[in-house]
Design a protein around this motif. Structure first.
Motif, PDB file in Angstrom:
ATOM      1  N   ARG A  52       0.833  -1.207   0.000  1.00  0.00           N
ATOM      2  CA  ARG A  52       0.000   0.000   0.000  1.00  0.00           C
ATOM      3  C   ARG A  52       0.861   1.248   0.000  1.00  0.00           C
ATOM      4  NH1 ARG A  52      -4.762  -1.490   4.307  1.00  0.00           N
ATOM      5  NH2 ARG A  52      -5.934  -2.851   2.911  1.00  0.00           N
ATOM      6  N   ARG A  53       1.902   1.251   0.805  1.00  0.00           N
ATOM      7  CA  ARG A  53       2.805   2.411   0.844  1.00  0.00           C
ATOM      8  C   ARG A  53       3.471   2.626  -0.507  1.00  0.00           C
ATOM      9  NH1 ARG A  53       1.313   5.311   5.014  1.00  0.00           N
ATOM     10  NH2 ARG A  53       1.633   4.321   6.999  1.00  0.00           N
ATOM     11  N   GLU A  54       3.939   1.555  -1.114  1.00  0.00           N
ATOM     12  CA  GLU A  54       4.592   1.655  -2.413  1.00  0.00           C
ATOM     13  C   GLU A  54       3.622   2.199  -3.462  1.00  0.00           C
ATOM     14  OE1 GLU A  54       7.929   1.419  -4.797  1.00  0.00           O
ATOM     15  OE2 GLU A  54       7.863   0.890  -2.682  1.00  0.00           O
ATOM     16  N   SER A  55       2.413   1.715  -3.444  1.00  0.00           N
ATOM     17  CA  SER A  55       1.390   2.186  -4.370  1.00  0.00           C
ATOM     18  C   SER A  55       1.063   3.658  -4.122  1.00  0.00           C
ATOM     19  CB  SER A  55       0.130   1.336  -4.220  1.00  0.00           C
ATOM     20  OG  SER A  55      -0.884   1.816  -5.040  1.00  0.00           O
ATOM     21  N   SER A  56       0.930   4.035  -2.866  1.00  0.00           N
ATOM     22  CA  SER A  56       0.639   5.430  -2.515  1.00  0.00           C
ATOM     23  C   SER A  56       1.749   6.356  -2.975  1.00  0.00           C
ATOM     24  CB  SER A  56       0.463   5.587  -1.006  1.00  0.00           C
ATOM     25  OG  SER A  56      -0.679   4.927  -0.566  1.00  0.00           O
ATOM     26  N   LEU A  57       2.990   5.900  -2.846  1.00  0.00           N
ATOM     27  CA  LEU A  57       4.126   6.722  -3.269  1.00  0.00           C
ATOM     28  C   LEU A  57       4.051   7.010  -4.758  1.00  0.00           C
ATOM     29  CD1 LEU A  57       6.807   8.091  -2.561  1.00  0.00           C
ATOM     30  CD2 LEU A  57       7.922   5.905  -2.999  1.00  0.00           C
ATOM     31  N   HIS A  58       3.760   6.003  -5.560  1.00  0.00           N
ATOM     32  CA  HIS A  58       3.703   6.204  -7.009  1.00  0.00           C
ATOM     33  C   HIS A  58       2.519   7.081  -7.411  1.00  0.00           C
ATOM     34  CE1 HIS A  58       7.092   3.674  -7.688  1.00  0.00           C
ATOM     35  NE2 HIS A  58       6.534   2.712  -6.986  1.00  0.00           N
ATOM     36  N   LEU A  59       1.394   6.911  -6.767  1.00  0.00           N
ATOM     37  CA  LEU A  59       0.238   7.766  -7.054  1.00  0.00           C
ATOM     38  C   LEU A  59       0.514   9.215  -6.669  1.00  0.00           C
ATOM     39  CD1 LEU A  59      -2.697   5.479  -5.890  1.00  0.00           C
ATOM     40  CD2 LEU A  59      -2.132   6.129  -8.234  1.00  0.00           C
TER      41      LEU A  59
END
Length: 127
Positions: A52-59
């Motif tokens: 989730r953190r990795e996805s949030s960073l890219h978004l």
């Protein structure tokens, strides 16, 4: 209805295309990393949190790229509950940058924790 000059639409399209390509590449990296990381995690919650953190960073990085395309006089709105609140462009950029810093710090912290778990597992295997 907001009409944008064709140059702005073209830039926006290029950023979205580049972002889509980057997301696809990142998903491949995450899938490649996931099998190696799975045994290191002590619970499924850690795995979910990391992804989730990795996805949030890219978004969030994509959001910053879109904010960078806006001119100084552009209107920016922030969704707070069911209400859109007008926000200064500089303030919006600062908030997004701060969020990127926070998420990056959290990912580094989680990576250190995973590395510590791996070292503990390796030391137990050797003994």
């Amino acid at each position: 209805m907001l009409l944008l000059p064709s140059a702005d639409i073209s830039k926006n399209h290029q950023v979205r295309k580049q972002y889509t390509i980057q997301v696809g590449e990142n998903e491949l990296v995450l899938k490649a990393r996931a099998p190696a990381a799975l045994p290191l995690l002590s619970s499924p919650e850690l795995e979910v949190c990391w992804f989730r953190r990795e996805s949030s960073l890219h978004l969030t990085r994509g959001c910053l790229q879109e904010l960078e395309l806006l001119s100084d006089g552009a209107n920016v709105y922030k969704l707070i509950g069911p209400v859109l609140v007008k926000q200064d462009l500089a303030e919006a950029k600062a908030n997004v940058k701060k969020r990127i810093e926070y998420i990056s710090a959290e990912l580094k912290r989680m990576d250190r924790a995973l590395k510590d778990l791996e070292e503990k597992q390796n030391s137990k295997k050797e003994s």
